[in-house]
Design a protein around this motif. Structure first.
Motif: not given
Length: 236
Positions: A92-117
């Motif tokens: 499908i190509g769209r490699r930039g958008y796939l990288l965007l999903i990758s960084t979004a997953m990183l944000i979710i990961t570190h949000y859980i580790f950093t901010w969730l009580p």
């Protein structure tokens, strides 16, 4: 005479194929944005994985066995998903958008580790979700980033083009590993019995995930202005 002419032509071709420092000018802005993303995403993922087991034990109070077991999740997810996602990006190509999903997953990961009580009822579930998100992020990243370089590097500079991001991400890892130690030492907690022992490190990695997301958006915009090479499928 023909042999002499062929020898002269071969010498000229060899001279033209030799790498010169000025050849770096042939790498465009898309290439350099890929290099930056490569270094930052490797830095965010591997910096956490380097302290991951210790972090899980300190933050959640898990024992050594459970901490190491949870740390297996990103690698298992990566082993399963990376070839599938590699084929998908080729299709499908769209490699930039796939990288965007990758960084979004990183944000979710570190949000859980950093901010969730911390909650004794759901801690393990949140930890598993975070590690799965990191595995998905790393899978997408590995499946997309290295083939992307081949699409934007001049063919005669392929070796140099792959060498530059390797140098960059190794330098980034060296700096990030040092920063993790410094941030841990100046953190709010001085003892590993405190769940906030790695708080500064997690805030750092969470912030870097957000910064990397903006750089990926800049990559998508820049690629569109330069022929949308990263958007094109390679399997037709």
């Amino acid at each position: 005479f023909n042999d002499d002419n062929n020898a002269n032509n071969n010498n000229k071709n060899n001279e033209s194929e030799k790498f010169k420092l000025s050849d770096i000018k042939e790498f465009d802005s898309v290439f350099w944005l890929l290099v930056i993303n490569c270094g930052l995403i490797y830095g965010v993922v591997l910096s956490f994985m380097n302290i991951g087991s210790d972090y899980l034990q300190t933050h959640y109070g898990y024992d050594h066995k459970l901490g190491n077991t949870l740390l297996m999740i990103p690698y298992i997810v990566g082993a399963i998903l990376t070839p599938i996602l590699g084929y998908l990006s080729d299709r499908i190509g769209r490699r930039g958008y796939l990288l965007l999903i990758s960084t979004a997953m990183l944000i979710i990961t570190h949000y859980i580790f950093t901010w969730l009580p911390l909650s004794t009822s759901y801690d393990l579930y949140f930890a598993i979700i975070a590690m799965c998100c990191m595995g998905i992020s790393y899978s997408i990243f590995c499946a997309v980033i290295w083939p992307s370089f081949a699409l934007v590097i001049p063919e005669r500079l392929l070796g140099t083009g792959y060498g530059i991001p390797c140098v960059f991400y190794n330098c980034i890892l060296s700096i990030f590993y040092l920063l993790v130690g410094v941030l841990t030492n100046i953190g709010p907690a001085k003892s590993k019995t405190d769940p906030n022992y790695y708080q500064n490190v997690e805030i750092f990695l969470f912030s870097l995930s957000i910064i990397t997301t903006f750089i990926v958006i800049l990559l998508i915009i820049t690629d569109k202005k330069n022929g949308s090479r990263l958007n094109r499928p390679t399997i037709t």
